[in-house]
Design a protein around this motif. Structure first.
Motif, mmCIF file in Angstrom:
data_model
loop_
_atom_site.group_PDB
_atom_site.id
_atom_site.type_symbol
_atom_site.label_atom_id
_atom_site.label_comp_id
_atom_site.label_asym_id
_atom_site.label_seq_id
_atom_site.Cartn_x
_atom_site.Cartn_y
_atom_site.Cartn_z
ATOM 1 N N ALA A 64 0.833 -1.203 0.000
ATOM 2 C CA ALA A 64 0.000 0.000 0.000
ATOM 3 C C ALA A 64 0.871 1.258 0.000
ATOM 4 C CB ALA A 64 -0.933 0.000 1.214
ATOM 5 N N TYR A 65 1.947 1.238 0.783
ATOM 6 C CA TYR A 65 2.858 2.378 0.837
ATOM 7 C C TYR A 65 3.496 2.608 -0.535
ATOM 8 C CZ TYR A 65 6.543 5.425 2.713
ATOM 9 O OH TYR A 65 7.374 6.474 2.973
ATOM 10 N N THR A 66 3.849 1.527 -1.186
ATOM 11 C CA THR A 66 4.428 1.621 -2.521
ATOM 12 C C THR A 66 3.421 2.221 -3.501
ATOM 13 O OG1 THR A 66 5.794 -0.297 -2.026
ATOM 14 C CG2 THR A 66 5.587 0.303 -4.337
ATOM 15 N N MET A 67 2.161 1.840 -3.358
ATOM 16 C CA MET A 67 1.134 2.388 -4.238
ATOM 17 C C MET A 67 0.897 3.872 -3.951
ATOM 18 S SD MET A 67 -2.678 1.129 -5.062
ATOM 19 C CE MET A 67 -2.489 0.614 -6.757
ATOM 20 N N LEU A 68 0.950 4.257 -2.683
ATOM 21 C CA LEU A 68 0.761 5.665 -2.325
ATOM 22 C C LEU A 68 1.750 6.553 -3.069
ATOM 23 C CD1 LEU A 68 -0.457 7.926 -0.517
ATOM 24 C CD2 LEU A 68 1.257 7.300 1.206
ATOM 25 N N TYR A 69 2.967 6.081 -3.219
ATOM 26 C CA TYR A 69 4.007 6.863 -3.892
ATOM 27 C C TYR A 69 4.210 6.448 -5.346
ATOM 28 C CZ TYR A 69 4.909 9.132 0.450
ATOM 29 O OH TYR A 69 4.758 9.897 1.582
ATOM 30 N N ASP A 70 3.262 5.688 -5.891
ATOM 31 C CA ASP A 70 3.295 5.293 -7.301
ATOM 32 C C ASP A 70 4.649 4.688 -7.665
ATOM 33 O OD1 ASP A 70 2.169 4.950 -9.801
ATOM 34 O OD2 ASP A 70 2.765 6.925 -10.525
ATOM 35 N N SER A 71 5.108 3.748 -6.840
ATOM 36 C CA SER A 71 6.442 3.173 -7.025
ATOM 37 C C SER A 71 6.435 1.710 -7.440
ATOM 38 C CB SER A 71 7.248 3.334 -5.731
ATOM 39 O OG SER A 71 7.422 4.690 -5.440
#
Length: 168
Positions: A64-71
């Motif tokens: 989810a954190y990775t998705m938040l930063y579009d990574s």
């Protein structure tokens, strides 16, 4: 709607920073195992499974954190050449057609997988025999977090399509 998006983004940001710290026990366990195995010739029975558990939790809870930063890793060679509005439409369409069904079905399967593990009090097959049900519970939690963040990103994209400033 902005409050929901802000709440999900805030939760993801807060938990993501703590989840990132799971790398520290992973490093400690790997170093300990290498020291015990190579220097003292006394390998542990538990270190391999602990590294798998730490890395697995780090990976799945960090989605989810990775998705938040579009990574998330993707190949955008063609899409990046398109106008921003078309990129937004593609993200919205792929969310509905691919992300939502895939993560939804995976989440349902993970909940069943974890529930069955809790019901049978499942333990590992190894000599150490740690319980597996807490580890398997991390899967649906991480997927639910990913789903919530995916919905927040989807709502931001919809807002951008309607002319909202930067999707916030």
């Amino acid at each position: 709607m902005n409050k929901l998006i802000d709440a999900v983004d805030g939760f993801t940001e807060y938990t993501g920073r703590w989840i990132a710290l799971l790398i520290l026990p992973l490093i400690f366990v790997v170093l300990y195992e290498v020291l015990m195995r190579r220097v003292f010739n006394a390998p542990t029975t538990w270190a391999f499974e602990v590294t798998v558990y730490c890395y697995g939790a780090h990976f799945i809870l960090g989605m989810a954190y990775t998705m938040l930063y579009d990574s998330h890793v993707r190949i955008d060679i063609i899409v990046l050449q398109m106008p921003e509005r078309i990129q937004l439409w593609l993200r919205v369409i792929t969310f509905v057609i691919i992300f939502l069904p895939f993560v939804g079905i995976l989440t349902i399967a993970a909940v069943k997988y974890a529930a069955e593990s809790w019901i049978m009090n499942e333990h590992s097959w190894s000599a150490w025999k740690p319980p597996l049900y807490p580890y398997k519970t991390v899967m649906p939690i991480g997927l639910l977090m990913l789903m919530a963040q995916g919905i927040a990103c989807f709502l931001k994209d919809l807002k951008k399509l309607k002319g909202g400033k930067d999707g916030a």
